[in-house]
Design an enzyme around this catalytic site. Structure first.
Site, PDB file in Angstrom:
ATOM      1  N   ASP A   1       9.048 -10.319  12.070  1.00 42.42           N
ATOM      2  CA  ASP A   1       8.399 -11.597  12.344  1.00 42.42           C
ATOM      3  C   ASP A   1       6.873 -11.388  12.373  1.00 42.42           C
ATOM      4  O   ASP A   1       6.325 -10.837  13.334  1.00 42.42           O
ATOM      5  CB  ASP A   1       8.927 -12.108  13.696  1.00 42.42           C
TER       6      ASP A   1
ATOM      7  N   LYS B   1      -8.747  -8.611  11.876  1.00 40.50           N
ATOM      8  CA  LYS B   1      -8.092  -9.137  10.666  1.00 40.50           C
ATOM      9  C   LYS B   1      -7.882  -8.000   9.673  1.00 40.50           C
ATOM     10  O   LYS B   1      -6.847  -7.905   9.017  1.00 40.50           O
ATOM     11  CB  LYS B   1      -8.944 -10.266  10.073  1.00 40.50           C
TER      12      LYS B   1
HETATM   13  C1  LIG Z   1     -10.753  -0.500  -2.843  1.00 42.07           C
HETATM   14  C2  LIG Z   1     -11.095   0.968  -2.618  1.00 42.07           C
HETATM   15  C3  LIG Z   1      -9.825   1.727  -2.197  1.00 42.07           C
HETATM   16  C4  LIG Z   1     -11.622   1.543  -3.895  1.00 42.07           C
HETATM   17  O1  LIG Z   1     -12.061   2.821  -3.636  1.00 42.07           O
HETATM   18  P1  LIG Z   1     -12.857   3.770  -4.608  1.00 42.07           P
HETATM   19  O2  LIG Z   1     -14.019   4.280  -3.874  1.00 42.07           O
HETATM   20  O3  LIG Z   1     -13.104   3.099  -5.900  1.00 42.07           O
HETATM   21  O4  LIG Z   1     -11.812   4.869  -4.611  1.00 42.07           O
HETATM   22  P2  LIG Z   1     -11.409   6.083  -5.480  1.00 42.07           P
HETATM   23  O5  LIG Z   1     -11.299   5.732  -6.922  1.00 42.07           O
HETATM   24  O6  LIG Z   1     -12.208   7.254  -5.044  1.00 42.07           O
HETATM   25  O7  LIG Z   1      -9.925   6.226  -4.881  1.00 42.07           O
HETATM   26  C5  LIG Z   1      -9.669   6.707  -3.575  1.00 42.07           C
HETATM   27  C6  LIG Z   1      -8.219   6.416  -3.244  1.00 42.07           C
HETATM   28  O8  LIG Z   1      -8.083   5.008  -2.997  1.00 42.07           O
HETATM   29  C7  LIG Z   1      -6.813   4.579  -3.505  1.00 42.07           C
HETATM   30  N1  LIG Z   1      -7.061   3.649  -4.626  1.00 42.07           N
HETATM   31  C8  LIG Z   1      -8.201   3.429  -5.289  1.00 42.07           C
HETATM   32  N2  LIG Z   1      -8.037   2.480  -6.238  1.00 42.07           N
HETATM   33  C9  LIG Z   1      -6.751   2.101  -6.180  1.00 42.07           C
HETATM   34  C10 LIG Z   1      -5.968   1.145  -6.890  1.00 42.07           C
HETATM   35  N3  LIG Z   1      -6.472   0.396  -7.859  1.00 42.07           N
HETATM   36  N4  LIG Z   1      -4.682   1.019  -6.556  1.00 42.07           N
HETATM   37  C11 LIG Z   1      -4.123   1.769  -5.579  1.00 42.07           C
HETATM   38  N5  LIG Z   1      -4.813   2.679  -4.852  1.00 42.07           N
HETATM   39  C12 LIG Z   1      -6.118   2.841  -5.153  1.00 42.07           C
HETATM   40  C13 LIG Z   1      -6.093   5.822  -4.014  1.00 42.07           C
HETATM   41  O9  LIG Z   1      -5.327   6.375  -2.980  1.00 42.07           O
HETATM   42  C14 LIG Z   1      -7.246   6.705  -4.369  1.00 42.07           C
HETATM   43  O10 LIG Z   1      -6.914   8.069  -4.382  1.00 42.07           O
HETATM   44  P3  LIG Z   1      -6.304   8.723  -5.747  1.00 42.07           P
HETATM   45  O11 LIG Z   1      -4.932   8.139  -5.895  1.00 42.07           O
HETATM   46  O12 LIG Z   1      -7.211   8.301  -6.873  1.00 42.07           O
HETATM   47  O13 LIG Z   1      -6.304  10.153  -5.444  1.00 42.07           O
HETATM   48  C15 LIG Z   1     -12.189   1.150  -1.499  1.00 42.07           C
HETATM   49  O14 LIG Z   1     -13.362   0.515  -1.924  1.00 42.07           O
HETATM   50  C16 LIG Z   1     -11.778   0.596  -0.163  1.00 42.07           C
HETATM   51  O15 LIG Z   1     -11.021   1.232   0.573  1.00 42.07           O
HETATM   52  N6  LIG Z   1     -12.286  -0.595   0.189  1.00 42.07           N
HETATM   53  C17 LIG Z   1     -11.849  -1.360   1.346  1.00 42.07           C
HETATM   54  C18 LIG Z   1     -11.146  -2.590   0.834  1.00 42.07           C
HETATM   55  C19 LIG Z   1     -10.534  -3.438   1.899  1.00 42.07           C
HETATM   56  O16 LIG Z   1     -10.643  -3.204   3.077  1.00 42.07           O
HETATM   57  N7  LIG Z   1      -9.852  -4.471   1.452  1.00 42.07           N
HETATM   58  C20 LIG Z   1      -9.194  -5.425   2.329  1.00 42.07           C
HETATM   59  C21 LIG Z   1      -9.637  -6.805   1.975  1.00 42.07           C
HETATM   60  S1  LIG Z   1     -11.217  -7.182   2.715  1.00 42.07           S
HETATM   61  C22 LIG Z   1     -10.725  -7.789   4.284  1.00 42.07           C
HETATM   62  O17 LIG Z   1      -9.879  -8.634   4.334  1.00 42.07           O
HETATM   63  C23 LIG Z   1     -11.049  -7.115   5.578  1.00 42.07           C
HETATM   64  C24 LIG Z   1     -12.424  -6.916   6.083  1.00 42.07           C
HETATM   65  C25 LIG Z   1     -13.200  -6.072   5.157  1.00 42.07           C
HETATM   66  O18 LIG Z   1     -13.106  -8.121   6.259  1.00 42.07           O
HETATM   67  C26 LIG Z   1     -12.230  -6.225   7.418  1.00 42.07           C
HETATM   68  C27 LIG Z   1     -13.487  -5.926   8.168  1.00 42.07           C
HETATM   69  O19 LIG Z   1     -14.479  -6.657   8.006  1.00 42.07           O
HETATM   70  O20 LIG Z   1     -13.445  -4.974   8.993  1.00 42.07           O
HETATM   71  N1  LIG Z   2       8.500 -16.212  20.091  1.00 39.74           N
HETATM   72  C1  LIG Z   2       9.150 -15.420  19.238  1.00 39.74           C
HETATM   73  O1  LIG Z   2       8.638 -14.384  18.811  1.00 39.74           O
HETATM   74  C2  LIG Z   2      10.519 -15.804  18.793  1.00 39.74           C
HETATM   75  C3  LIG Z   2      11.119 -15.086  17.777  1.00 39.74           C
HETATM   76  N2  LIG Z   2      12.405 -15.356  17.387  1.00 39.74           N
HETATM   77  C4  LIG Z   2      13.094 -14.617  16.337  1.00 39.74           C
HETATM   78  O2  LIG Z   2      14.008 -13.706  16.983  1.00 39.74           O
HETATM   79  C5  LIG Z   2      14.426 -12.713  16.061  1.00 39.74           C
HETATM   80  C6  LIG Z   2      14.469 -11.362  16.724  1.00 39.74           C
HETATM   81  O3  LIG Z   2      15.320 -11.415  17.841  1.00 39.74           O
HETATM   82  P1  LIG Z   2      16.296 -10.197  18.173  1.00 39.74           P
HETATM   83  O4  LIG Z   2      16.775 -10.395  19.560  1.00 39.74           O
HETATM   84  O5  LIG Z   2      15.624  -8.926  17.850  1.00 39.74           O
HETATM   85  O6  LIG Z   2      17.426 -10.413  17.108  1.00 39.74           O
HETATM   86  P2  LIG Z   2      18.996 -10.420  17.096  1.00 39.74           P
HETATM   87  O7  LIG Z   2      19.580 -11.238  18.182  1.00 39.74           O
HETATM   88  O8  LIG Z   2      19.346 -10.745  15.696  1.00 39.74           O
HETATM   89  O9  LIG Z   2      19.307  -8.878  17.360  1.00 39.74           O
HETATM   90  C7  LIG Z   2      19.326  -8.310  18.625  1.00 39.74           C
HETATM   91  C8  LIG Z   2      20.746  -7.869  18.978  1.00 39.74           C
HETATM   92  O10 LIG Z   2      21.165  -6.805  18.135  1.00 39.74           O
HETATM   93  C9  LIG Z   2      22.175  -6.060  18.806  1.00 39.74           C
HETATM   94  N3  LIG Z   2      21.933  -4.615  18.574  1.00 39.74           N
HETATM   95  C10 LIG Z   2      22.701  -3.796  17.789  1.00 39.74           C
HETATM   96  N4  LIG Z   2      22.186  -2.557  17.755  1.00 39.74           N
HETATM   97  C11 LIG Z   2      21.080  -2.549  18.535  1.00 39.74           C
HETATM   98  C12 LIG Z   2      20.111  -1.555  18.880  1.00 39.74           C
HETATM   99  N5  LIG Z   2      20.179  -0.296  18.425  1.00 39.74           N
HETATM  100  N6  LIG Z   2      19.072  -1.919  19.657  1.00 39.74           N
HETATM  101  C13 LIG Z   2      18.951  -3.179  20.106  1.00 39.74           C
HETATM  102  N7  LIG Z   2      19.836  -4.159  19.833  1.00 39.74           N
HETATM  103  C14 LIG Z   2      20.912  -3.853  19.049  1.00 39.74           C
HETATM  104  C15 LIG Z   2      22.108  -6.432  20.278  1.00 39.74           C
HETATM  105  O11 LIG Z   2      23.246  -7.090  20.743  1.00 39.74           O
HETATM  106  P3  LIG Z   2      24.360  -8.025  19.991  1.00 39.74           P
HETATM  107  O12 LIG Z   2      24.991  -7.197  18.910  1.00 39.74           O
HETATM  108  O13 LIG Z   2      25.287  -8.372  21.082  1.00 39.74           O
HETATM  109  O14 LIG Z   2      23.655  -9.228  19.447  1.00 39.74           O
HETATM  110  C16 LIG Z   2      20.859  -7.318  20.370  1.00 39.74           C
HETATM  111  O15 LIG Z   2      20.949  -8.346  21.295  1.00 39.74           O
HETATM  112  C17 LIG Z   2      13.437 -12.765  14.924  1.00 39.74           C
HETATM  113  O16 LIG Z   2      14.066 -13.387  13.814  1.00 39.74           O
HETATM  114  C18 LIG Z   2      12.328 -13.674  15.451  1.00 39.74           C
HETATM  115  O17 LIG Z   2      11.687 -14.341  14.386  1.00 39.74           O
HETATM  116  C19 LIG Z   2      13.151 -16.320  18.027  1.00 39.74           C
HETATM  117  C20 LIG Z   2      12.591 -17.063  19.018  1.00 39.74           C
HETATM  118  C21 LIG Z   2      11.229 -16.910  19.459  1.00 39.74           C
END
Ligand SMILES: CC(C)(COP(=O)([O-])OP(=O)([O-])OC[C@H]1O[C@@H](n2cnc3c(N)ncnc32)[C@H](O)[C@@H]1OP(=O)([O-])[O-])[C@@H](O)C(=O)NCCC(=O)NCCSC(=O)C[C@@](C)(O)CC(=O)[O-]
Ligand SMILES: NC(=O)C1=CN([C@@H]2O[C@H](COP(=O)(O)OP(=O)(O)OC[C@H]3O[C@@H](n4cnc5c(N)ncnc54)[C@H](OP(=O)(O)O)[C@@H]3O)[C@@H](O)[C@H]2O)C=CC1
Length: 418
Positions: free
Chosen positions: A275, A259
C-alpha cells in the site's frame, strides 16, 4: 545471487535484462511471463478492486548494485518517473566500496486507535482501560489466532485523554505485532471487535476504530559510508552535508528531500504489491513528529573524511496479505529480492531510500539535477512530440546534447529529420 553489480544493464534490450534477472532469481516461466506482460488479467483485476474497466500499466525496472547487510540484491521498482531507477543504482554503486547498506529494525508493531467519547470521567476511564489491558489484549488476540500462531498479536495497550474542540475524549491505542502482514485489516478487525467491551467498561461511546498510519513503532533503518574518493572528493562530501543540514531544519527543503527518498521507497512498495498511500502517510507523518517537519535522513562526515548517510522511516509493509500474494508481479518481485519476511522488506526500503536520496543530493550538490534527470526524461519528451521507433533515442540524445529538452524543440528536430 553472485553479484548485483551489473555494469551497463541499461545497454541491453528489455528482454535480455529480464533473462538475466530470471536466471539470477531462478524465476519460473510463469513468473517471467507475468513480469513481461504486467501480470494481471482483466478477470484478476476485477477481483481486486471495484467497477474495473481495464488495467493501467507502469514500468517495472531493476536497480542494480545493492549490497544490503552483506547480501547482493537486485531491486524491482515500479515507477513512472525517469531517472529514479538509474539514480538508485548509481547511489548503490557508490556505496559498495564502503561496504554497502547496513540495516536494523524494530519489531513490526502497528497501532490501532479506538476513540471513546461521551465519558463522564475520562481520567478514570483511562485508568480502567490500563488496569484491564490484559483482558483487552486477550479479547483482541482471539480475533486473529493465525497471527498469534505466527508469533504476533497484541503487545501493549496505551490510553490517553485528549482535549478536542468537542470536549475530552479517551484514545486507546492497541499495539499489535503484525509479523509479515502490513496489518491494517488485522488490527482494524481487532479494534472493531473490542469496541463493545471498551464501551462497557468506560461507559462511553466508541466512534473510530482504525489503524494509525503513523507507524512509529515499526521502523526500518539503513546506514552507508560513501568513500570521499568514490563520490568525487571532499567538496562533494561537504556539499551533500550542507544539503542535509538545510533539510534537517527547513520544511520547504525537507519536503523535496523526502520526496526524493520516497521516489525509491514508493517504487519498491508498488513493485511488491504493498500500500503506497500507507507508506507515504507513515513517512511524512513520521517526518513531522514533534510538530516540525524535517528530513528522514542525515548525512555526516566520519573521521576519515568520508560521507556517512543514515535513514530511519516507518515500514508498514507486508509479504503476506493485501495484494502481495494476489498480484503475480508482486510475488515475482519478492522472489527477485530474495526475501520472505516483512522485516527484510522494510530494511530494503530503507536502503533504497538512502541510495536514492544520496544520488539526488550528490547531483544537486555538484552539476544540478537536470543533466542526469532531463537526459533520461528526454525520451518521454520526444514521444510526446510524436517521435516513433528509432526517432525517439535520436531526438532525445540530440536534445540532451544541446541541453534544450522541451516538446517544441523535439517537434523542430522531428520536422528537420523527416
Ligand atoms: C541519472 C544519473 C544516474 C546519471 O548518472 P551519470 O553520472 O551519467 O552516471 P554514469 O554514466 O557514471 O553511471 C553511474 C551508474 O548510474 C547508473 N546509471 C546511469 N545511467 C543509467 C541508465 N540510463 N539506466 C540505468 N542505470 C543508469 C548505473 O548503475 C551506472 O553504473 P554502470 O552500470 O554504468 O556501471 C545521475 O545523474 C543521478 O544519479 N542523478 C540523480 C537523479 C535523480 O535523483 N532522479 C530522481 C528524479 S528528481 C526528483 O524527483 C528528486 C529530487 C532531486 O528533487 C530530490 C531532491 O531534491 O533531493
Ligand atoms: N489505513 C490503512 O493503511 C488501511 C489499509 N488497508 C489495507 O489493508 C491491507 C493490509 O492489511 P493486512 O492485515 O496486512 O492484510 P490481510 O488481512 O490480507 O493479511 C493479514 C492476515 O494474514 C494472515 N497471516 C498469514 N501468515 C502470516 C504471517 N506470517 N504474518 C502475519 N500474518 C499472517 C493473518 O491471519 P489470517 O490468516 O487469519 O487472516 C493476518 O491477519 C492492505 O491492502 C491495505 O491497503 C485497509 C484499511 C486501512
Amino acid at each position: 545471487m553472485k553479484t548485483s553489480r551489473i555494469s551497463g544493464l541499461y545497454s541491453l534490450s528489455a528482454s535480455d535484462r529480464l533473462k538475466m534477472v530470471a536466471e539470477s532469481a531462478d524465476l519460473s516461466g510463469d513468473e517471467v511471463e507475468a513480469i513481461e506482460t504486467g501480470g494481471l488479467t482483466l478477470h484478476q483485476a476485477d477481483k481486486m478492486v471495484e467497477n474495473v474497466v481495464g488495467l493501467f500499466a507502469i514500468p517495472l525496472g531493476i536497480a542494480t548494485n545493492f549490497v544490503i547487510d552483506g547480501r547482493e540484491v537486485l531491486i524491482p521498482m515500479a515507477t513512472e518517473e525517469p531517472s529514479v531507477i538509474a539514480a538508485a543504482s548509481n547511489g548503490a554503486k557508490m556505496a559498495r566500496s564502503g561496504g554497502g547498506f547496513v540495516t536494523s529494525s524494530t519489531r513490526p508493531v502497528m497501532r490501532a486507535i479506538i476513540q471513546v467519547t461521551g465519558v463522564d470521567d475520562p481520567c478514570g476511564a483511562r485508568q480502567t482501560i490500563l488496569a484491564r489491558s490484559s483482558e483487552i489484549a486477550a479479547r483482541a488476540n482471539e480475533r486473529d489466532p493465525m497471527l498469534v500462531s505466527h508469533g504476533g498479536g497484541v503487545v501493549g495497550i496505551e490510553a490517553e485523554v485528549v482535549t478536542t474542540r468537542k470536549g475530552p475524549m479517551v484514545v486507546v491505542h492497541l499495539l499489535v505485532d503484525c509479523r509479515d502482514a502490513m496489518g491494517a485489516n488485522a488490527v482494524n478487525t481487532m479494534a472493531e471487535a473490542l469496541a463493545p467491551f471498551i464501551e462497557e467498561i468506560t461507559g462511553g461511546r466508541v466512534y473510530l476504530r482504525i489503524i494509525s498510519n503513523l507507524a512509529d513503532l515499526r521502523l526500518a533503518r539503513a546506514r552507508a559510508v560513501f568513500l570521499a574518493e568514490e563520490i568525487g572528493g571532499a567538496e562533494v562530501v561537504d556539499g551533500v552535508i550542507l544539503a542535509s543540514a538545510l533539510a534537517e531544519v527547513d520544511p520547504y527543503r525537507a519536503a523535496t528531500h523526502n520526496k526524493g527518498i520516497m521516489n525509491g521507497v514508493t517504487a519498491v512498495t508498488m513493485a511488491t504489491g504493498n500500500d503506497t498511500r500507507a507508506i507515504e502517510a507513515g513517512a511524512h507523518s513520521y517526518a513531522a513528529r514533534g510538530g516540525a517537519y524535517r528530513s528522514l535522513s542525515v548525512f555526516e562526515k566520519n573521521r576519515d573524511g568520508d560521507l556517512v548517510g543514515s535513514i530511519e522511516l516507518p515500514a508498514a509493509v507486508g509479504t503476506v496479505g493485501g495484494a502481495t500474494r494476489v498480484h503475480p508481479v508482486a510475488r515475482a518481485s519478492l522472489k527477485v529480492l530474495g526475501i520472505v519476511s516483512a522485516d527484510d522488506l522494510g530494511r530494503v526500503l530503507a536502503s533504497v531510500g538512502l541510495a536514492q536520496n544520496f544520488a539526488a543530493l550528490r547531483a544537486l550538490a555538484t552539476e544540478g539535477i537536470q543533466r542526469g534527470h532531463m537526459s533520461l526524461h528526454a525520451r518521454n519528451v520526444a514521444v510526446e512530440a510524436g517521435a516513433i521507433g528509432d526517432e525517439i533515442e535520436l531526438i532525445a540524445s540530440k536534445m540532451a546534447a544541446e541541453k534544450r529538452i522541451n516538446v517544441d524543440r523535439a517537434r523542430e528536430l522531428l520536422r528537420d529529420g523527416r
